[in-house]
Design a protein around this motif. Structure first.
Motif, PDB file in Angstrom:
ATOM      1  N   TRP A  25      -8.103  -7.686  11.331  1.00 15.69           N
ATOM      2  CA  TRP A  25      -7.329  -8.811  11.004  1.00 15.69           C
ATOM      3  C   TRP A  25      -5.891  -8.279  10.894  1.00 15.69           C
ATOM      4  O   TRP A  25      -5.469  -7.288  11.256  1.00 15.69           O
ATOM      5  CB  TRP A  25      -7.601  -9.207   9.287  1.00 15.69           C
ATOM      6  N   GLU A  26      -4.926  -9.516  11.153  1.00 15.67           N
ATOM      7  CA  GLU A  26      -3.466  -9.320  11.352  1.00 15.67           C
ATOM      8  C   GLU A  26      -2.786 -10.046  10.149  1.00 15.67           C
ATOM      9  O   GLU A  26      -3.177 -10.878   9.610  1.00 15.67           O
ATOM     10  CB  GLU A  26      -3.122  -9.690  12.609  1.00 15.67           C
ATOM     11  N   VAL A  27      -1.693  -9.219   9.769  1.00 18.70           N
ATOM     12  CA  VAL A  27      -0.674  -9.817   8.863  1.00 18.70           C
ATOM     13  C   VAL A  27       0.620  -9.636   9.094  1.00 18.70           C
ATOM     14  O   VAL A  27       1.176  -8.868   9.596  1.00 18.70           O
ATOM     15  CB  VAL A  27      -0.922  -8.787   7.404  1.00 18.70           C
ATOM     16  N   ASP A  28       1.303 -10.751   8.867  1.00 20.94           N
ATOM     17  CA  ASP A  28       2.714 -10.757   9.193  1.00 20.94           C
ATOM     18  C   ASP A  28       3.468 -10.708   7.551  1.00 20.94           C
ATOM     19  O   ASP A  28       2.924 -11.054   6.682  1.00 20.94           O
ATOM     20  CB  ASP A  28       3.437 -12.192   9.882  1.00 20.94           C
ATOM     21  N   TRP A  29       4.511  -9.743   7.839  1.00 17.21           N
ATOM     22  CA  TRP A  29       5.202  -9.471   6.524  1.00 17.21           C
ATOM     23  C   TRP A  29       6.727  -9.693   6.745  1.00 17.21           C
ATOM     24  O   TRP A  29       7.263  -9.447   7.967  1.00 17.21           O
ATOM     25  CB  TRP A  29       4.753  -7.885   6.064  1.00 17.21           C
ATOM     26  N   SER A  30       7.238 -10.006   5.736  1.00 12.20           N
ATOM     27  CA  SER A  30       8.861  -9.993   5.926  1.00 12.20           C
ATOM     28  C   SER A  30       9.454  -9.777   4.422  1.00 12.20           C
ATOM     29  O   SER A  30       8.718  -9.707   3.305  1.00 12.20           O
ATOM     30  CB  SER A  30       9.131 -11.533   6.112  1.00 12.20           C
ATOM     31  N   GLY A  31      10.796  -9.599   4.389  1.00 14.09           N
ATOM     32  CA  GLY A  31      11.375  -9.237   3.149  1.00 14.09           C
ATOM     33  C   GLY A  31      11.948  -7.598   3.107  1.00 14.09           C
ATOM     34  O   GLY A  31      11.875  -7.005   3.991  1.00 14.09           O
ATOM     35  N   ARG A  79      -3.314 -18.338   2.531  1.00 12.01           N
ATOM     36  CA  ARG A  79      -3.328 -17.306   3.641  1.00 12.01           C
ATOM     37  C   ARG A  79      -1.812 -16.742   3.494  1.00 12.01           C
ATOM     38  O   ARG A  79      -1.589 -15.543   4.019  1.00 12.01           O
ATOM     39  CB  ARG A  79      -3.671 -17.783   4.942  1.00 12.01           C
ATOM     40  N   LYS A  80      -0.834 -17.255   2.626  1.00 12.09           N
ATOM     41  CA  LYS A  80       0.387 -16.605   2.550  1.00 12.09           C
ATOM     42  C   LYS A  80       0.589 -16.390   1.098  1.00 12.09           C
ATOM     43  O   LYS A  80       0.393 -17.145   0.103  1.00 12.09           O
ATOM     44  CB  LYS A  80       1.553 -17.630   3.115  1.00 12.09           C
ATOM     45  N   ALA A  81       1.413 -15.122   0.623  1.00 15.58           N
ATOM     46  CA  ALA A  81       1.559 -14.854  -0.738  1.00 15.58           C
ATOM     47  C   ALA A  81       3.031 -14.516  -0.692  1.00 15.58           C
ATOM     48  O   ALA A  81       3.495 -13.729   0.032  1.00 15.58           O
ATOM     49  CB  ALA A  81       1.003 -13.700  -1.193  1.00 15.58           C
ATOM     50  N   ALA A  82       3.887 -15.039  -1.468  1.00 16.20           N
ATOM     51  CA  ALA A  82       5.333 -14.614  -1.628  1.00 16.20           C
ATOM     52  C   ALA A  82       5.450 -14.548  -3.153  1.00 16.20           C
ATOM     53  O   ALA A  82       5.164 -15.414  -4.029  1.00 16.20           O
ATOM     54  CB  ALA A  82       6.242 -15.775  -1.148  1.00 16.20           C
ATOM     55  N   LEU A  83       6.446 -13.728  -3.525  1.00 18.10           N
ATOM     56  CA  LEU A  83       6.773 -13.320  -4.848  1.00 18.10           C
ATOM     57  C   LEU A  83       8.103 -14.312  -5.337  1.00 18.10           C
ATOM     58  O   LEU A  83       9.038 -14.091  -4.924  1.00 18.10           O
ATOM     59  CB  LEU A  83       7.052 -11.800  -5.006  1.00 18.10           C
ATOM     60  N   LYS A  84       7.837 -15.011  -6.384  1.00 20.80           N
ATOM     61  CA  LYS A  84       8.880 -15.856  -6.774  1.00 20.80           C
ATOM     62  C   LYS A  84       9.386 -15.530  -8.328  1.00 20.80           C
ATOM     63  O   LYS A  84       8.831 -14.748  -8.770  1.00 20.80           O
ATOM     64  CB  LYS A  84       8.355 -17.331  -6.904  1.00 20.80           C
ATOM     65  N   ARG A  85      10.574 -16.191  -8.610  1.00 19.53           N
ATOM     66  CA  ARG A  85      11.026 -15.803  -9.910  1.00 19.53           C
ATOM     67  C   ARG A  85      10.115 -16.272 -10.947  1.00 19.53           C
ATOM     68  O   ARG A  85      10.191 -15.708 -12.151  1.00 19.53           O
ATOM     69  CB  ARG A  85      12.410 -16.108  -9.950  1.00 19.53           C
ATOM     70  N   ASP A  86       9.886 -17.512 -10.958  1.00 14.54           N
ATOM     71  CA  ASP A  86       9.102 -18.356 -11.941  1.00 14.54           C
ATOM     72  C   ASP A  86       7.424 -18.129 -11.675  1.00 14.54           C
ATOM     73  O   ASP A  86       7.228 -18.295 -10.565  1.00 14.54           O
ATOM     74  CB  ASP A  86       9.509 -19.888 -11.722  1.00 14.54           C
ATOM     75  N   PRO A  87       6.714 -18.010 -12.810  1.00 10.32           N
ATOM     76  CA  PRO A  87       5.306 -17.922 -12.733  1.00 10.32           C
ATOM     77  C   PRO A  87       4.444 -19.435 -12.319  1.00 10.32           C
ATOM     78  O   PRO A  87       5.299 -20.268 -12.450  1.00 10.32           O
ATOM     79  CB  PRO A  87       4.684 -17.457 -14.303  1.00 10.32           C
ATOM     80  N   GLN A  88       3.298 -19.085 -11.654  1.00  9.53           N
ATOM     81  CA  GLN A  88       2.871 -20.179 -11.194  1.00  9.53           C
ATOM     82  C   GLN A  88       1.737 -20.532 -12.287  1.00  9.53           C
ATOM     83  O   GLN A  88       1.466 -19.627 -13.262  1.00  9.53           O
ATOM     84  CB  GLN A  88       1.962 -19.799  -9.950  1.00  9.53           C
ATOM     85  N   ALA A  89       0.915 -21.827 -11.927  1.00  6.35           N
ATOM     86  CA  ALA A  89       0.253 -22.470 -13.141  1.00  6.35           C
ATOM     87  C   ALA A  89      -1.201 -21.844 -12.867  1.00  6.35           C
ATOM     88  O   ALA A  89      -1.914 -22.890 -12.691  1.00  6.35           O
ATOM     89  CB  ALA A  89       0.584 -23.935 -13.174  1.00  6.35           C
ATOM     90  N   TYR A  90      -1.417 -20.817 -12.770  1.00  7.09           N
ATOM     91  CA  TYR A  90      -2.946 -20.437 -12.530  1.00  7.09           C
ATOM     92  C   TYR A  90      -3.498 -20.335 -14.055  1.00  7.09           C
ATOM     93  O   TYR A  90      -2.993 -20.079 -15.009  1.00  7.09           O
ATOM     94  CB  TYR A  90      -2.829 -18.753 -12.239  1.00  7.09           C
ATOM     95  N   VAL A 142       3.800 -12.006   2.471  1.00  8.22           N
ATOM     96  CA  VAL A 142       2.819 -11.380   3.449  1.00  8.22           C
ATOM     97  C   VAL A 142       2.051 -12.765   3.958  1.00  8.22           C
ATOM     98  O   VAL A 142       1.459 -13.658   3.091  1.00  8.22           O
ATOM     99  CB  VAL A 142       1.969 -10.536   3.031  1.00  8.22           C
ATOM    100  N   THR A 143       1.369 -12.917   5.269  1.00  6.66           N
ATOM    101  CA  THR A 143       0.855 -13.997   5.939  1.00  6.66           C
ATOM    102  C   THR A 143      -0.225 -13.459   6.540  1.00  6.66           C
ATOM    103  O   THR A 143      -0.309 -12.725   7.550  1.00  6.66           O
ATOM    104  CB  THR A 143       1.610 -14.859   6.684  1.00  6.66           C
ATOM    105  N   ILE A 144      -1.585 -13.859   6.093  1.00  8.72           N
ATOM    106  CA  ILE A 144      -2.531 -13.462   6.876  1.00  8.72           C
ATOM    107  C   ILE A 144      -2.876 -14.553   8.092  1.00  8.72           C
ATOM    108  O   ILE A 144      -2.748 -15.565   8.000  1.00  8.72           O
ATOM    109  CB  ILE A 144      -3.995 -13.665   6.192  1.00  8.72           C
ATOM    110  N   ILE A 145      -2.707 -13.997   9.316  1.00  9.08           N
ATOM    111  CA  ILE A 145      -2.979 -14.858  10.349  1.00  9.08           C
ATOM    112  C   ILE A 145      -4.285 -15.068  11.118  1.00  9.08           C
ATOM    113  O   ILE A 145      -5.252 -14.082  10.781  1.00  9.08           O
ATOM    114  CB  ILE A 145      -2.340 -13.727  11.930  1.00  9.08           C
ATOM    115  N   GLN A 146      -4.422 -16.314  11.400  1.00 10.25           N
ATOM    116  CA  GLN A 146      -5.780 -16.672  11.856  1.00 10.25           C
ATOM    117  C   GLN A 146      -5.966 -16.490  13.400  1.00 10.25           C
ATOM    118  O   GLN A 146      -5.149 -16.706  14.149  1.00 10.25           O
ATOM    119  CB  GLN A 146      -5.950 -18.343  11.747  1.00 10.25           C
ATOM    120  N   LEU A 147      -6.934 -15.483  13.652  1.00  6.30           N
ATOM    121  CA  LEU A 147      -7.210 -14.904  15.135  1.00  6.30           C
ATOM    122  C   LEU A 147      -8.332 -15.743  15.754  1.00  6.30           C
ATOM    123  O   LEU A 147      -9.130 -16.268  14.928  1.00  6.30           O
ATOM    124  CB  LEU A 147      -7.554 -13.571  14.858  1.00  6.30           C
TER     125      LEU A 147
END
Length: 549
Positions: free
Chosen positions: A434-440, A397-408, A544-549
């Motif tokens: 739906w509701e979304v929290d964002w930061s950065g 439910r949360k996505a953040a952009l990192k410097r290193d790639p993930q093992a997808y 970004v984080t999707i909020i559970q309503l």
């Protein structure tokens, strides 16, 4: 010079007596004057072309003669001045008549049988000819393409309850064969009943809110009266305490004064007695001196024995003085009393403050508000679509952009060049919230068709930059609504939580700033031709984080 520069935006004729305004656009002098004369009663003047608004009517600047010469037609003589603009013509925000040729007049009615909109002139046959007596006229509406089946180009007459969408008669043959279908009129009638129930519920909520408002007003009045009484009573009691302390001060002053007076009187009595005793002793000393000088032996012997007997018989009392006597203990006692009083008053003040601060005058029941949200949907991020440097957490439910790639793993659905991710859930036919929290530094929130391109950096891949997607970009200073080639900068208060309401069937996508209240940021109007997927674009050091309503 281009045709756009040669032509007046208002009258669509060659520029006559051209004038320019601060935003740089040029119009015929008479056209602009007539246009702004109609706006005099509002006090707000806007450019007819770019809609820039001026609070004060600008003074147009006349263009030079060289511009006149470039706009002449083949004839040496100028054509007659254009007529004043006709404000019955349809503007960018109006519904135009589908029958008018060339410049269209404003439509006044739309025929649901003809699937066309008509101005006053072209509407007359519907009123005068029996051919159109069964046609249904409604107030003008835009987006008539939403009344037509995109697949069969037929009017939408039925409602498929299985797929929750409007369909045409030909759709029943194949795509919706065997589905639960009713006429649009019947579905409307049933939904109208539900709408009535919803309206009744809204009216009940209005009644409840008015009741709460009245209760709150009464409570505020009671609060003011209670505070005023408390201030007056506290002022009186503190006044009594201050007077009590003043009385204690007076009693202490009397105690000190009376003890001082008694001590002084005692000392003065002793001093007077000592003075008498000293005088008597000096007298005797003088007598002894005279007796010692006498030559009469008999007188000496008689007087000597008398003086010795008198001196031996008298014992003078000793006056002892206390060198440590002072009123210091009184000062110390008052100092201790002051300290105890300060400590006691501070302790009591803390107790009172804690008691008062714990009392809640009024509060918003957030849990009840959350439970009352209608059309809330639960969304999860699809790791198969996530850009490799997007880190998914909290149950996807949360996505953040990192410097290193993930093992997808490898997936054709993955965005390979842009920091984007879509949700697993497809939304179609109904209403969703739906509701979304964002930061950065920044993030974009939107929806897209499944067919959005996944490879490369082009606009065809970016959510909001093509015909297949819509988005709201959020930063700490502003918002930007984006679809296809259109981008609108929006000035609205900062909010870290964004609410999204999608009416897929109604063709609207709305974004709200969510806090103690909700305020609309932007609303898209669109004809959604297929299911959409919520999606996000995330910048570095952002999430970004999707909020559970």
């Amino acid at each position: 010079m281009s045709t756009d520069q040669d032509t007046c935006y208002l009258c669509k004729e060659y520029l006559r007596d051209p004038v320019s305004i601060p935003c740089g656009h040029v119009f015929c002098s008479v056209c602009l004057k007539t246009y702004w004369d109609h706006a005099d009663h509002t006090g707000s003047y806007s450019c007819p072309q770019c809609r820039v608004t001026y609070n004060k009517r600008p003074t147009p600047r006349r263009m030079g003669g060289s511009r006149h010469s470039t706009m002449q037609r083949n004839s040496e003589s100028f054509p007659p001045p254009p007529p004043s603009p006709d404000y019955n013509y349809a503007g960018p925000q109006d519904v135009g008549c589908d029958i008018c040729i060339g410049k269209k007049h404003k439509a006044v009615k739309t025929c649901l049988m003809c699937l066309a909109s008509y101005c006053d002139k072209h509407l007359k046959p519907h009123y005068e000819s029996a051919t159109f007596k069964r046609h249904k006229l409604v107030d003008e509406i835009g987006h008539l393409d939403r009344q037509i089946c995109p697949q069969h180009q037929k009017g939408l007459e039925l409602f498929c309850r299985t797929d929750q969408m409007c369909i045409c008669v030909l759709c029943t043959v194949k795509e919706h064969k065997g589905h639960d279908m009713v006429s649009a009129e019947q579905e409307r009638a049933e939904e109208q009943q539900r709408l009535g129930a919803t309206q009744a519920e809204i009216q009940e909520k209005i009644h409840d809110r008015l009741k709460q408002m009245e209760e709150l007003k009464q409570a505020v009045d009671s609060l003011k009266n209670s505070a005023q009484r408390a201030l007056q009573e506290c002022e009186k009691m503190f006044g009594d305490m201050m007077r009590s302390i003043e009385r204690m001060q007076q009693e202490m002053a009397k105690l000190i004064t009376s003890n001082k007076r008694a001590a002084l009187n005692n000392a003065e009595g002793h001093m007077e007695r000592l003075s008498h005793e000293i005088a008597d002793l000096k007298r005797r000393d003088n007598e002894i001196t005279q007796l010692s000088r006498t030559e009469d032996h008999i007188h000496f012997i008689q007087s000597y024995h008398m003086l010795i007997a008198q001196t031996e018989a008298e014992e003078l009392p000793t006056v002892s003085v206390n060198p440590y006597f002072s009123f210091g203990p009184v000062t110390k006692a008052v100092s201790e009393m002051k300290q105890h009083l300060g400590e006691f008053s501070n302790d009591e003040l803390v107790k009172v403050a804690k008691t008062v601060n714990k009392m809640t005058f009024c509060e918003l029941d957030e849990s009840k508000k959350r439970r009352s949200i209608k059309n809330a949907c639960q969304l999860t991020l699809d790791s198969n679509t996530a850009y490799r440097q997007l880190y998914l957490s909290r149950g996807n439910r949360k996505a953040a952009l990192k410097r290193d790639p993930q093992a997808y793993g490898d997936s054709p659905a993955r965005f390979d060049s842009l920091p984007q991710v879509l949700c697993k859930e497809s939304l179609s036919g109904g209403a969703y919230y739906w509701e979304v929290d964002w930061s950065g530094e920044g993030a974009a929130i939107g929806v897209t068709y499944k067919g959005i391109k996944r490879t490369g950096y082009g606009d065809n891949c970016r959510i909001g930059y093509n015909r297949k997607s819509w988005s709201l970009f959020c930063s700490d200073s502003s918002y930007s609504a984006r679809h296809n080639k259109d981008q609108m900068e929006i000035s609205a208060p900062y909010s870290s939580r964004i609410g999204v309401f999608l009416d897929h069937a109604g063709g609207t996508l709305s974004f709200y700033a969510v806090g103690e209240t909700m305020s609309l940021i932007h609303r898209f109007k669109a004809s959604f031709s297929e299911a959409v997927y919520p999606g996000f674009w995330v910048w570095y050091e952002s999430a970004v984080t999707i909020i559970q309503l």
